[in-house]
Design a protein around this motif. Sequence first.
Motif, PDB file in Angstrom:
ATOM      1  N   TYR A  96       0.940  -1.066   0.153  1.00  0.00           N
ATOM      2  CA  TYR A  96       0.207   0.211  -0.307  1.00  0.00           C
ATOM      3  C   TYR A  96       0.812   1.179   0.058  1.00  0.00           C
ATOM      4  O   TYR A  96       0.164   2.785  -0.508  1.00  0.00           O
ATOM      5  CB  TYR A  96      -0.753   0.225   1.232  1.00  0.00           C
ATOM      6  CG  TYR A  96      -2.238  -1.482   1.468  1.00  0.00           C
ATOM      7  CD1 TYR A  96      -2.969  -1.091   0.424  1.00  0.00           C
ATOM      8  CD2 TYR A  96      -2.026  -2.267   2.059  1.00  0.00           C
ATOM      9  CE1 TYR A  96      -4.115  -2.519   0.833  1.00  0.00           C
ATOM     10  CE2 TYR A  96      -2.375  -3.180   2.185  1.00  0.00           C
ATOM     11  CZ  TYR A  96      -4.021  -2.854   1.093  1.00  0.00           C
ATOM     12  OH  TYR A  96      -4.706  -4.191   1.494  1.00  0.00           O
ATOM     13  N   CYS A 107      -2.370   5.242   3.317  1.00  0.00           N
ATOM     14  CA  CYS A 107      -1.797   4.869   4.130  1.00  0.00           C
ATOM     15  C   CYS A 107      -0.506   5.997   5.081  1.00  0.00           C
ATOM     16  O   CYS A 107      -0.219   7.411   4.128  1.00  0.00           O
ATOM     17  CB  CYS A 107      -0.059   4.665   2.728  1.00  0.00           C
ATOM     18  SG  CYS A 107       1.597   4.543   3.420  1.00  0.00           S
ATOM     19  N   CYS A 116      -4.544   3.143   7.680  1.00  0.00           N
ATOM     20  CA  CYS A 116      -3.848   2.172   7.050  1.00  0.00           C
ATOM     21  C   CYS A 116      -4.620   0.983   6.562  1.00  0.00           C
ATOM     22  O   CYS A 116      -5.036   0.184   7.234  1.00  0.00           O
ATOM     23  CB  CYS A 116      -2.871   1.889   8.237  1.00  0.00           C
ATOM     24  SG  CYS A 116      -2.124   0.376   8.076  1.00  0.00           S
TER      25      CYS A 116
HETATM   26  S1  SF4 Z   1       0.677   3.191   7.116  1.00  0.00           S
HETATM   27 FE1  SF4 Z   1      -0.455   0.302   6.902  1.00  0.00          FE
HETATM   28  S2  SF4 Z   1      -0.047   0.419   4.419  1.00  0.00           S
HETATM   29 FE2  SF4 Z   1       0.674   2.193   5.104  1.00  0.00          FE
HETATM   30  S3  SF4 Z   1       2.847   1.165   5.193  1.00  0.00           S
HETATM   31 FE3  SF4 Z   1       2.204   1.459   7.198  1.00  0.00          FE
HETATM   32  S4  SF4 Z   1       0.962  -1.032   7.141  1.00  0.00           S
HETATM   33 FE4  SF4 Z   1       1.009  -0.700   4.670  1.00  0.00          FE
END
Ligand code: SF4
Length: 330
Positions: free
Chosen positions: A121, A129, A138
């Motif tokens: 993502y 993200c 997220c």
């Molecule tokens: S915020 Fe969520 S989508 Fe973005 S890098 Fe972290 S785990 Fe991945």
Amino acid sequence: MREFGYQRAGDVSGAVALIAADPDARYLGGGTNLVDLMKAGVERPARLVDVRELPLDGIEPTPEGGLRIGATVTNSDLAAHPEVRRRYPALTQAVLAGASGQLRNMATVGGNLLQRTRCGYFTDLSKPCNKRAPGSGCPAVTGEHHNHAILGATDHCVAVHPSDMGVALAALDAAVTYETSDRQGKSPIADFYLPVGDTPHRETALPPGALITGVVLPPAPVAARSRYRKVRERASYAFAIASVAAALDVEDGVVRDARLAFGAVASRPWRARAAESVLIGAPADGTTFGTAADAELAAARPLPDNGYKVTLVRNLVVAVLTELAEEAAR
Ligand code: SF4
Ligand SMILES: Cc1cc2nc3c(=O)[nH]c(=O)nc-3n(C[C@H](O)[C@H](O)[C@H](O)COP(=O)(O)OP(=O)(O)OC[C@H]3O[C@@H](n4cnc5c(N)ncnc54)[C@H](O)[C@@H]3O)c2cc1C
């Protein structure tokens, strides 16, 4: 891809001054991560300051008896260095477990430490993200997360740090040295990577514009018997789904000293201090090794699709420590 300027820095103060003068500029090491992120539109620097010709490409003994590794040493040169191989074998093994020969020839120590997560993502601009666009959410928490974190994560981000080298450095108590326009600094690797909290976009304790100048390894006799073991979904050219860096000193069947760190389980290389305190002073056998792994993994909070990592890391810890203990007994 955004058009960008390019400059090659000739000395450390010149490199730092170029970055300080332009908040939209980025240091360029081997470019093996940054350039990919620029192509994906995740990074959009206006200017790159190439640091590969800075005089930071040496590996030298420190007065304390450790080693200082310059920030522009390539991953290949680091892995091949005779003193690294002899005194810190887990570091050589970790570096050789990463990427491919061609990439290791380009990639630098500084760039390796600052490489970004491989969460899908993060590089998909059509998705939210928090790490790339703070406050956007997220999607991995309820989406694709089979290779995400089981330790130290929050609902704001469950990504893992991808560096193999960093895991060995965490076990070996390395420190990162850096320079800004007004000072030089040093950060133990335990403090270098920040906890996720609610600011996953803030990954390290480096001051703005800081140039990493090197890594210092303290003298550590225990490190001469050390190992890095990585599990990945294919035999080469793949990131870890779990890894362990371990060092063990055994005398008369009892653990005298131990270092343990896990990779691909948290937003940073995970130093397993709870496990170490079980190990030190205990019999060097499978029961102790399993109990030590359980002590560390008691803090694990797996997501629906990555609980397998808890078992995997436990098995890795027991296997690697058993090998090191058998080696010590020979
Ligand atoms: S915020 Fe969520 S989508 Fe973005 S890098 Fe972290 S785990 Fe991945
Ligand atoms: C196909 C592929 C497979 C890979 N597999 C693995 C793997 O299995 N394990 C693993 O650990 N890694 C793996 N990697 C990642 C690789 O190790 C990193 O891309 C590399 O180490 C980054 O180093 P670099 O010098 O190229 O960094 P760059 O891409 O040049 O820079 C990365 C970041 O560091 C910053 N930076 C660079 N040098 C400095 C400095 N001296 N001071 C401050 N900031 C600096 C840059 O501004 C940028 O933000 C893989 C990469 C690829 C492309």
